[in-house]
Design a protein around this motif. Structure first.
Motif, mmCIF file in Angstrom:
data_model
loop_
_atom_site.group_PDB
_atom_site.id
_atom_site.type_symbol
_atom_site.label_atom_id
_atom_site.label_comp_id
_atom_site.label_asym_id
_atom_site.label_seq_id
_atom_site.Cartn_x
_atom_site.Cartn_y
_atom_site.Cartn_z
ATOM 1 N N GLY A 116 0.796 -1.217 0.000
ATOM 2 C CA GLY A 116 0.000 0.000 0.000
ATOM 3 C C GLY A 116 0.833 1.273 0.000
ATOM 4 N N MET A 122 3.148 -4.011 -7.941
ATOM 5 C CA MET A 122 3.022 -5.441 -7.657
ATOM 6 C C MET A 122 1.713 -5.996 -8.238
ATOM 7 S SD MET A 122 5.717 -6.124 -5.752
ATOM 8 C CE MET A 122 5.386 -7.554 -4.731
ATOM 9 N N ASN A 129 -4.977 -1.954 -3.629
ATOM 10 C CA ASN A 129 -4.796 -0.491 -3.620
ATOM 11 C C ASN A 129 -5.077 0.096 -4.998
ATOM 12 O OD1 ASN A 129 -4.111 2.040 -2.794
ATOM 13 N ND2 ASN A 129 -1.896 1.737 -2.996
HETATM 14 S S1 FES Z 1 3.195 -2.433 -3.222
HETATM 15 FE FE1 FES Z 1 3.175 -0.352 -3.535
HETATM 16 S S2 FES Z 1 1.120 0.082 -3.914
HETATM 17 FE FE2 FES Z 1 1.162 -2.037 -3.760
#
Ligand code: FES
Length: 149
Positions: A116, A122, A129
């Motif tokens: 996030g 990813m 997210n």
């Molecule tokens: S790992 Fe960075 S937004 Fe999902």
């Protein structure tokens, strides 16, 4: 016999894998004690090896020297700490160490997924997210922070 052993600063430094200057630093901070023999040379009790090993282990976990000093305050200075003394210290540190263990475990487990952070790089980011909607909840790795705190 064992407890009457006097250890030199060199022996302690070598056995603990630290510099002599580190021993002096720990002494200045009140974490360990030594005394002077008739030749005015520093000498240590063998239990100092255990104290230094625990200082090193705690520092690796990010425990502050001040926190270590407070914990060591529970240990007697006038005799070799026994199991009961170390148990008292352990109880004092238990909660702190458990929180750090949880933190590290969660960090290990969460690093393979979306944390996030806003990078959207990813595979799971769109699911956890989408369009960096988590930015509205705060800065940093929102998922990581939520799961760790
Ligand atoms: S790992 Fe960075 S937004 Fe999902």
């Amino acid at each position: 016999m064992q407890q009457d052993r006097e250890l030199t600063v060199g022996v302690v430094a070598k056995r603990c894998g630290v510099k002599v200057s580190t021993l002096h630093f720990y002494e200045e901070k009140g974490l360990i004690n030594s005394w002077r023999n008739s030749g005015n040379q520093r000498r240590y009790h063998p239990e100092v090896l255990r104290r230094i090993s625990i200082i090193k282990a705690a520092q690796k976990l990010g425990v502050s020297l001040e926190s270590i000093k407070q914990a060591f305050a529970a240990l007697p200075n006038n005799r070799t700490p026994n199991k009961h003394d170390w148990q008292k210290l352990s109880n004092q540190w238990q909660q702190d160490l458990n929180e750090r263990i949880n933190y590290l475990t969660n960090l290990r487990d969460l690093l393979t997924g979306c944390i996030g952070c806003g990078c959207l790089s990813m595979k799971h980011c769109p699911m956890y997210n989408p369009d960096d909607v988590l930015a509205q909840q705060g800065s940093g790795a929102v998922i990581l922070e939520q799961n760790i705190d």
